[in-house]
Motif scaffolding. Structure first.
Motif, PDB file in Angstrom:
ATOM      1  N   ALA A 201       1.665   2.175 -10.040  1.00  0.00           N
ATOM      2  CA  ALA A 201       0.263   2.713  -9.615  1.00  0.00           C
ATOM      3  C   ALA A 201       0.159   3.983  -9.285  1.00  0.00           C
ATOM      4  N   THR A 202       1.416   4.595  -8.940  1.00  0.00           N
ATOM      5  CA  THR A 202       1.291   6.255  -8.368  1.00  0.00           C
ATOM      6  C   THR A 202       1.170   6.875  -9.781  1.00  0.00           C
TER       7      THR A 202
ATOM      8  N   TYR B  20      -4.006  -1.383 -16.203  1.00  0.00           N
ATOM      9  CA  TYR B  20      -3.108  -1.464 -15.429  1.00  0.00           C
ATOM     10  C   TYR B  20      -3.545  -2.344 -14.296  1.00  0.00           C
TER      11      TYR B  20
ATOM     12  N   ALA C  13       0.178   5.573 -12.746  1.00  0.00           N
ATOM     13  CA  ALA C  13      -1.067   5.594 -13.283  1.00  0.00           C
ATOM     14  C   ALA C  13      -2.267   6.255 -12.804  1.00  0.00           C
ATOM     15  N   ALA C  14      -2.073   6.672 -11.439  1.00  0.00           N
ATOM     16  CA  ALA C  14      -3.107   7.391 -10.670  1.00  0.00           C
ATOM     17  C   ALA C  14      -3.106   8.839 -10.937  1.00  0.00           C
ATOM     18  N   ASP C  15      -1.746   9.249 -11.329  1.00  0.00           N
ATOM     19  CA  ASP C  15      -1.710  10.623 -11.414  1.00  0.00           C
ATOM     20  C   ASP C  15      -1.543  11.119 -12.963  1.00  0.00           C
TER      21      ASP C  15
ATOM     22  N   ASN D 227       0.860  -1.081   0.233  1.00  0.00           N
ATOM     23  CA  ASN D 227      -0.014  -0.169  -0.137  1.00  0.00           C
ATOM     24  C   ASN D 227       0.838   1.233  -0.038  1.00  0.00           C
ATOM     25  N   LYS D 228       0.483   2.100  -0.769  1.00  0.00           N
ATOM     26  CA  LYS D 228       1.120   3.431  -0.979  1.00  0.00           C
ATOM     27  C   LYS D 228       1.739   4.145   0.446  1.00  0.00           C
TER      28      LYS D 228
ATOM     29  N   ASP E  59       6.383  13.190  -9.759  1.00  0.00           N
ATOM     30  CA  ASP E  59       6.261  12.007 -10.560  1.00  0.00           C
ATOM     31  C   ASP E  59       7.518  11.947 -11.391  1.00  0.00           C
TER      32      ASP E  59
ATOM     33  N   ASP F 259       4.310  -0.124  -6.773  1.00  0.00           N
ATOM     34  CA  ASP F 259       3.635   0.862  -6.200  1.00  0.00           C
ATOM     35  C   ASP F 259       3.843   2.056  -6.809  1.00  0.00           C
TER      36      ASP F 259
END
Length: 450
Positions: free
Chosen positions: A43-44, A59, A46-48, A3-4, A87, A40
């Motif tokens: 994922a970060t 993803y 991708a979320a951004d 988990n981030k 990023d 992670d």
């Protein structure tokens, strides 16, 4: 995958990871450990919105990736510009982690990146409710009231073949809420409405296949044909030449003018102009100024078969269209177009000659944009469109209709529009022995773009 919020890398973990990476570098297809911080990190990003994930646009955090797959993702992230500081730090760290793979597989990654951008998927989902005296092109049943509520979805696929050619397909399906069934395309749940290839040649373009044909202002035709279209631009002048066949045979503008005798098989013979499928056209548009343009189209249908209570014949039909659009003020635009055919001498259900010309005009305040939340447009238009002035016109309820429309478009959230309008008027020609019918329509619809 960590988990981030709990991601913490200790010195010992870094040492172990470095050892594992050194061993894996010689085999680019080995798995990245499931507990690697790289998941992670991806994922970060991708979320951004920095990356879309795998080359197929997904993803899958629960899928174990090879170093080869991870290198592809890192390459995509490195190609982005104007990254946020946080990023960019993540991308730099990933690039350092997979430096050897990026170096060794650089050419292959670049090729895959190019391929991953070749195919684009977009679409529209629509919920629509129409209510009123909506059947302006044929006799109404019962009390004349009807509804045309449906859920509709269309899906576009565009794939780049090479630097000059692109393949395009459109798939549609429609669910009729009134009949509780998928009935829009006969006994088919969906149909491939368009399939064509288009190629650029400098300032000109060629389309081949089954594509949407549109006259200068959509007054003659706005429907699919199968054939070829050549378009060009030369400064302020643009134009197109088209030859093809309509996707199906039907009555002109969908209009019938009553019934005659019963056929031997029990079916009802209907009066009207039945289209041949062969169609050719030439159109031009010229920008008179930065705010005003004019356009004209000539179209021709071969082998139109006409039946009415007094005669029956087969002939080709010529169509002409002319119009203009202009910006009257910062937020005010006006367009108007006239269309006409040479099909005459045909009578309607009460013996009047079917009108073969028509006008359509629209005044619009502001413009809505699905990507601009809160944007809107208010419009009003007037149409006096004879059934024989058009093959299949754009803008609903403009075939065999004389009347006014008032409506608006609004964008309540990104990639979503709401449209509401009210149309009132009468038929231009009668489609029932009872005479011309009223046209009284209310529409409310919501469209989602993806």
């Amino acid at each position: 995958m960590f988990n981030k919020s709990t991601l913490t890398i200790t010195t010992s973990a870094l040492v172990l990871m470095s050892t594992g990476v050194a061993g894996a570098a010689s085999n680019p297809f080995s798995d990245v450990p499931q507990d690697s911080w790289a998941y992670d990190a991806v994922a970060t990003l991708a979320a951004d919105g920095v990356i879309d994930g795998f080359p197929d646009g997904t993803y899958q955090g629960n899928k174990t990736m090879t170093r080869y797959e991870m290198a592809q993702i890192v390459a995509r992230a490195m190609a982005k510009e104007d990254l946020q500081k946080a990023d960019k730090a993540i991308v730099d760290k990933l690039a350092a982690e997979f430096a050897e793979e990026l170096d060794n597989l650089g050419v292959r990654v670049a090729d895959l990146e190019k391929k991953s951008d070749n195919v684009k998927f977009t679409g529209t989902a629509r919920l629509r409710y129409d209510d009123g005296d909506i059947n302006a092109t044929g006799p109404k049943a019962g009390d004349g009231k009807d509804s045309a509520s449906h859920a509709h979805i269309e899906y576009w696929i565009k794939g780049k073949v090479n630097d000059n050619w692109t393949g395009v397909a459109q798939i549609e399906t429609e669910y009729n809420m009134k009949s509780d069934s998928i009935t829009a395309y006969g006994d088919k749940d969906m149909q491939v409405n368009k399939v064509y290839a288009e190629g650029n040649f400098g300032d000109s373009m060629l389309k081949l296949g089954r594509y949407g044909e549109f006259s200068s202002y959509g007054r003659i035709i706005d429907t699919e044909i199968s054939g070829a279209e050549y378009t060009f631009e030369a400064g302020d002048l643009s134009g197109a030449l088209t030859y093809g066949r309509l996707k199906d045979s039907r009555t002109l503008a969908g209009t019938t003018f009553g019934t005659s005798e019963i056929n031997a098989d029990g079916s009802v013979k209907t009066y009207g102009a039945y289209l041949g499928t062969e169609y050719s056209s030439a159109r031009l548009k010229y920008n008179l100024s930065p705010v005003t343009a004019i356009g004209a189209t000539y179209g021709r249908l071969n082998e139109v078969t006409v039946t009415d209570p007094t005669n029956s014949f087969q002939d080709s039909v010529n169509f002409w269209e002319a119009g203009f659009n202009t910006k009257l003020a910062d937020n005010l635009t006006l367009m108007a177009a006239y269309s006409k055919s040479d099909l005459d001498g045909v009578t309607d259900s009460v013996g009047s000659e079917v009108v073969n010309d028509g006008w359509f005009s629209e005044l619009r305040y502001k413009q809505h944009n699905p990507s601009d939340v809160g944007s809107f447009a208010i419009f009003t238009n007037y149409r006096n469109v004879g059934a024989f002035s058009t093959i299949d016109a754009t803008v609903d309820y403009t075939e065999n209709v004389r009347g006014w429309t008032l409506g608006f478009d609004y964008v309540p959230m990104e990639n979503t529009t709401i449209e509401v309008f009210y149309t009132t008027g009468t038929q231009v020609n009668a489609t029932s022995t009872e005479g011309r019918q009223d046209v009284d329509i209310f529409r409310a619809q919501m469209e989602f773009y993806f």
